[in-house]
Write an enzyme that holds these catalytic residues in place. Sequence first.
Site, mmCIF file in Angstrom:
data_model
loop_
_atom_site.group_PDB
_atom_site.id
_atom_site.type_symbol
_atom_site.label_atom_id
_atom_site.label_comp_id
_atom_site.label_asym_id
_atom_site.label_seq_id
_atom_site.Cartn_x
_atom_site.Cartn_y
_atom_site.Cartn_z
ATOM 1 N N GLY A 31 0.829 -1.210 0.000
ATOM 2 C CA GLY A 31 0.000 0.000 0.000
ATOM 3 C C GLY A 31 0.855 1.249 0.000
ATOM 4 N N ASN A 32 0.236 2.370 0.268
ATOM 5 C CA ASN A 32 0.981 3.630 0.328
ATOM 6 C C ASN A 32 0.332 4.575 1.330
ATOM 7 O OD1 ASN A 32 -0.983 5.415 -1.176
ATOM 8 N ND2 ASN A 32 -0.679 3.753 -2.657
ATOM 9 N N LYS A 33 0.965 5.737 1.512
ATOM 10 C CA LYS A 33 0.553 6.621 2.608
ATOM 11 C C LYS A 33 -0.587 7.577 2.250
ATOM 12 C CE LYS A 33 3.627 8.469 5.372
ATOM 13 N NZ LYS A 33 4.814 9.146 5.899
ATOM 14 N N SER A 34 -1.159 7.464 1.050
ATOM 15 C CA SER A 34 -2.189 8.443 0.666
ATOM 16 C C SER A 34 -3.410 8.354 1.599
ATOM 17 C CB SER A 34 -2.621 8.170 -0.778
ATOM 18 O OG SER A 34 -3.724 8.981 -1.067
ATOM 19 N N ALA B 142 -3.371 7.469 -5.325
ATOM 20 C CA ALA B 142 -2.027 6.902 -5.414
ATOM 21 C C ALA B 142 -2.221 5.422 -5.744
ATOM 22 C CB ALA B 142 -1.300 7.079 -4.099
#
Length: 396
Positions: free
Chosen positions: A205-208, A272
Site C-alpha cells: 500500500g501507500n501513505k495516501s 495513489a
Amino acid sequence: MSAREVVLGVGGGIAAYKACDLLRRLQDAGFGVTVVPTPSSLHFVGKATWEALSGRPVTTTVWERVDEVRHVHLASVSNFNIVAPATADLIARIAQGRADDLLTNTLLASTVPTLIVPAMHPAMWASSATQSNVSLLRSRGYIVMEPDRGRLTGKDVGVGRFPETARILEAFKEITERANDLSGVKILITAGGTREMIDPIRFIGNKSSGRQGYALAKAAMKRGAEVTLILANSSLPDLEGVTTIRVDSADEMYAQVSSRFLSCDLIAMSAAVADAKPAKFSESKIKKGALSAIELLPNKDIIATVAKEKKHQIVIAFAAETSLDISEAERKMMVKSADILYLNDVSGSEIFGSEQTQGVILTSDISGSIHHQKIDRTSKDTLSDLLLDQALSKLG
Ligand code: CTP
C-alpha cells in the site's frame, strides 16, 4: 426559502451601520438575507433595525428560539455567508473555531462559501495576531477582503476602513458566479491509495489519505458539478451530494474508472495507485518462515490507459515526488495525456494526511506549450478550486 439565501453576520464595529446598506443591496439583487448580529454589535445597530430591514426575526445567541436549533438550521439553508463588518475579535474567534454566540456557531456549522469583510483600526489590522488569523482563514478557504485605506472613526487614516458597498458586492458576485460555474459538468475523481493483497492479512500500500481527492470532490460539488468519487481505502466518510464508490485494489479502481470515463467531462486522478501487485495471492496467511521475495506483476497505468481514448474529456493527473523535477512532471503529462498536472512536493512527511499542500500546477495550452504556476503552502481546498478554475477554462 430561495436558492439564494445569505446569512449576513454583523460584528461589533462602528461600520455595522454601513451593513444596513449592504443588506438592502443584497435584497435588490434578489437574495433572501437573514441577519445574525453579534451581541456587542447591537450597541451600534439594534435588533429592531435589522428585523425591519430584513423582514425576518433576528437573534444573537443560541439561547433564543432554542426549539429551532437556529445555528444548525441557518447553516443548512444558507447558500452563502457574509461577515460584515468583521472586527479583529470576531476574526480571531472564527479562526479559533469558537462558538460563543449565534453567529460563530452558525459559521462553524456551515460549509458554504463565506466572505469576510474586515473593518478595524489600522494598527489592529496590521497586528501580527490579526494577520496570522487572516492567513489561517484564507488557508481554510474563507474569502477575506482587504479593507480600504482612508479615514477611520477618529482622526486616524490608514488601512482598516470598511470597503465601499459596491466593492463588497463585486467580491460577492465573484463568489456566487463561481458557486455554480460547474453546473452540468460530470466529474470523475479518484482518491486514496490502492492496496494489493499479498495474503488475507498483508498488502502493498501507500501513505495516501485521500484528502486531496476528497477536497476536490467537495469543491466540485459545491460548484454545482455532478461528482463521482472512486475512493480507495480511506477512512473519510461519504460526502453528501457526491456518489462515492469504495474500492481496494488498482484493478478494481481501473474497472470503475474505465466504465465511466467516456461519459464524464473531467477526470481528476488523484489516487495513489500501486504500480505493481503480487503475482500470486495466497489464500492462507504466509508464515514468516516462508516469507522471502514477493514476485510482482505491473498494474495497468489507469489514467494513461483510459486517457488514450479521450474525446472532449479534460484530464487532471497528479505526481507525488520528493523533488520538484519539472521536466519529469512534463514527461508524465505527455505519457498520461494530461491537460493539467499537479506536481506535489511530498518531501518531508508533512503532506500525506495533512490539509495542506505545496507544489506546481502544470497546464498545457492549445499550442502544446506548458505553463507553470508555483503553489506555496496552501490548503487542499484552495488548491482544488485553482485546479477546477484551470479545468473550467479548458472545458470552455
Ligand atoms: N496513475 C495511474 N495508474 C497507475 C499509476 C499512476 O493512473 N498505475 C496516475 C496517478 O493517479 C497520478 C499519475 O498517474 O495521477 C502519476 O502517478 P505517479 O505515481 O506520480 O506516476 P507513475 O506513473 O506511477 O510513475 P513513477 O511511480 O515512476 O513516478
